[in-house]
Design a protein around this motif. Structure first.
Motif, mmCIF file in Angstrom:
data_model
loop_
_atom_site.group_PDB
_atom_site.id
_atom_site.type_symbol
_atom_site.label_atom_id
_atom_site.label_comp_id
_atom_site.label_asym_id
_atom_site.label_seq_id
_atom_site.Cartn_x
_atom_site.Cartn_y
_atom_site.Cartn_z
ATOM 1 N N ARG A 1 -8.122 -1.374 1.736
ATOM 2 C CA ARG A 1 -7.279 -2.441 1.178
ATOM 3 C C ARG A 1 -5.830 -1.978 1.091
ATOM 4 N NH1 ARG A 1 -11.907 -3.496 -2.040
ATOM 5 N NH2 ARG A 1 -11.166 -2.100 -3.681
ATOM 6 N N LYS A 2 -5.632 -0.769 0.603
ATOM 7 C CA LYS A 2 -4.270 -0.231 0.496
ATOM 8 C C LYS A 2 -3.644 -0.048 1.875
ATOM 9 C CE LYS A 2 -5.103 2.183 -3.890
ATOM 10 N NZ LYS A 2 -5.132 3.505 -4.565
ATOM 11 N N GLU B 1 -2.492 -3.388 3.333
ATOM 12 C CA GLU B 1 -1.224 -3.871 2.786
ATOM 13 C C GLU B 1 -0.032 -3.207 3.472
ATOM 14 O OE1 GLU B 1 -1.595 -2.945 -1.309
ATOM 15 O OE2 GLU B 1 -3.052 -4.554 -1.753
#
Length: 406
Positions: free
Chosen positions: A184-185, A188
Motif C-alpha cells: 500500500r505504501k 502511494e
C-alpha cells in the motif's frame, strides 16, 4: 514467406496466469500423443488432468496453485511435443517464465516429465502453504522506470517494510512483492512518481525474500530428483544466463522462489545470441506481448491451436534446407573445435562415434541413398551438440556455433 531457421529460434514457455479453462483442448482432440501425455500425467498425480483443464465444473479447481502449475506444465510439454513431431524443430533457445522454466527444462531434456510434474505440483503446495502464513501479495507496476521502483522499495525497506521487485519484465513494467501494508505504501509512492500499481488477484508475495521458508522446504525436495545437462540451451530465470550443466538446476530453481525473475535481461541475452524468431508454446500470448514491450522486434508465433500449428509448418525451414552443406558444416565444426576435455574415454565414446555417424549420413545423402528430412536434421544437431559438449565447450559458445550453421 518467413522461414524459421532452427539455430535462430527461441521457444517461450508461459507461467501461471496464462492458464485458463479449456487450454490445450484443440490439440488434445487432434493428437493422440497429447492424449497419451495427459493420461500419463493423470496416472502420476492420481487426478484427471483432462477434466481439470477442460471441464467448466473444474474451472475454480484450476486456480489452486498446485493444479494450475501441473496443468500448465502438462499442456506446455504436450504442445511442444506436437510441434517437434510435426516439424522436427528442436534446436532452439529455451526460455520459460517462472513455472515455465520447468517446462523449458523438461522439453530441453534436463528434467524427466514425471519429475517435472511432481516438482511443480509440490512447489504449488509448498508455496501456497507458506503464502497463507504471510499477509502479502504482488503488484504490477507500469509506466515508471524500474530504477525508480527500486528506489521506492529500498526506501521502504530502510523504514522497516518488506517489499522488493519480484520480476523485471520490461523497462516500463515490473512486479513487486511484499506485505500488504508495504505494498500500500509503495503504491502511494509509485502513483506520486507517475506510475500505475495494479494489484494481482489471488497471489502471494512470490519471488521475494518472504518466500524463504518455501525455498528452504523446496530445496530438500529438489535434491531428491535427478537432472541432466540440457540438450539445448536454456536460460535461467535467476541468473539470466545459460545453464552450463544439470548440476546448476536445483539451486537455480530454489533461488527462483526468493529472487526476481530477470526476464528483461534474459531477452537481452537472447537478442545477443541472434534470435530472430520465437514460438510461445502454450496458452495465451503474454510472453509475445513482453517481446514487444522490450522492443525485441522479431518474427513471433503462438502455438495453442491446430491453426497456429499449420501457420508454423508453412514457414518451416524444412522446405528449402541445403542438407549436404549443412552436414558438411557439422563435420567441420566437430573437427575444427578445440578439445578442452582431458577425459580420453569421453572423447572416444562420444566425439569420434558422433563424427562418424554424421559422416556416414553425409555420404549417404550425397550418394542419393538417403532422403533427408527434419527428423534427420534434428538428430544430426543432437549428435553435433553432444560432441561439442564432450569437448567441454561452454553452452554459449555451442549456441553461437549452431547459430552459424543456418
Amino acid at each position: 514467406m518467413v522461414q524459421i531457421v532452427a539455430s535462430q529460434l527461441m521457444y517461450l514457455f508461459p507461467g501461471v496466469g496464462s492458464h485458463h479453462s479449456g487450454m490445450g483442448k484443440t490439440l488434445y482432440e487432434q493428437f493422440p500423443l497429447v492424449q497419451d501425455l495427459f493420461t500419463e500425467a493423470s496416472d502420476i498425480l492420481h487426478r484427471d488432468i483432462a477434466a481439470l483443464c477442460f471441464s467448466s465444473a473444474h474451472a475454480e479447481d484450476l486456480n489452486y496453485l498446485e493444479n494450475s502449475q501441473a496443468a500448465l506444465l502438462c499442456v506446455s510439454v504436450a504442445t511442444y511435443r506436437v510441434l517437434v513431431a510435426e516439424t522436427g524443430l528442436e534446436q532452439a533457445l529455451y526460455l520459460g517464465y517462472s513455472l515455465g522454466e520447468y517446462s523449458a527444462l523438461c522439453c530441453a531434456g534436463a528434467l524427466a516429465f514425471k519429475d517435472a510434474l511432481q516438482l511443480v505440483w509440490n512447489r504449488g503446495i509448498i508455496v501456497s502453504e507458506v503464502a497463507k502464513t504471510v499477509d502479502g501479495s504482488m503488484v504490477w507496476v507500469v509506466n515508471v522506470a524500474e530504477r525508480k521502483v527500486e528506489e521506492i522499495c529500498q526506501q521502504l525497506r530502510q523504514e522497516g517494510e518488506s517489499v522488493s521487485i519480484s520480476a523485471y519484465d520490461s523497462p516500463q513494467k515490473v512486479s513487486i512483492s511484499g506485505t500488504r501494508a508495504a505494498l500500500r505504501k509503495a503504491g502511494e509512492r509509485i502513483v506520486a512518481a507517475g506510475g500505475i500499481p495494479i494489484p494481482i488477484k489471488m497471489s502471494g508475495p512470490f519471488h521475494s525474500p518472504l518466500m524463504s521458508d518455501a525455498a528452504a522446504r523446496f530445496r530438500d525436495l529438489l535434491h531428491t530428483y535427478s537432472y541432466a545437462s540440457p540438450r539445448f540451451p536454456v536460460i535461467s530465470n535467476y541468473t539470466a544466463q545459460l545453464y552450463q550443466s544439470g548440476d546448476d538446476i536445483p539451486a537455480n530453481l530454489q533461488l527462483q522462489l526468493v529472487q526476481p525473475i530477470r526476464w528483461q535481461a534474459s531477452l537481452e541475452l537472447a537478442r545477443s545470441l541472434g534470435v530472430t524468431t520465437s514460438v510461445e508454446i502454450g496458452p495465451k500470448n503474454v510472453l509475445t506481448y513482453l517481446l514487444e514491450k522490450n522492443e525485441f522486434h522479431i518474427t513471433t508465433y503462438e502455438l495453442n491451436t491446430t491453426e497456429q500449428l499449420q501457420k508454423i509448418k508453412a514457414s518451416s525451414v524444412a522446405q528449402s534446407r541445403d542438407y549436404p552443406a549443412f552436414l558438411a558444416k557439422c563435420l567441420t565444426l566437430i573437427v575444427g573445435t578445440k578439445n578442452y576435455n582431458e577425459d580420453v574415454h569421453m572423447y572416444e565414446t562420444i566425439v569420434i562415434p558422433n563424427f562418424r555417424k554424421i559422416e556416414a549420413t553425409y555420404m549417404a545423402v550425397q550418394a542419393g541413398n538417403l532422403m533427408p528430412d527434419e527428423q534427420l536434421y534434428a538428430h544430426t544437431l543432437t549428435l553435433l551438440t553432444d560432441a561439442l559438449r564432450a569437448k567441454k565447450l561452454k553452452e554459449s559458445d555451442i549456441h553461437a556455433r549452431l547459430q552459424r550453421l543456418g
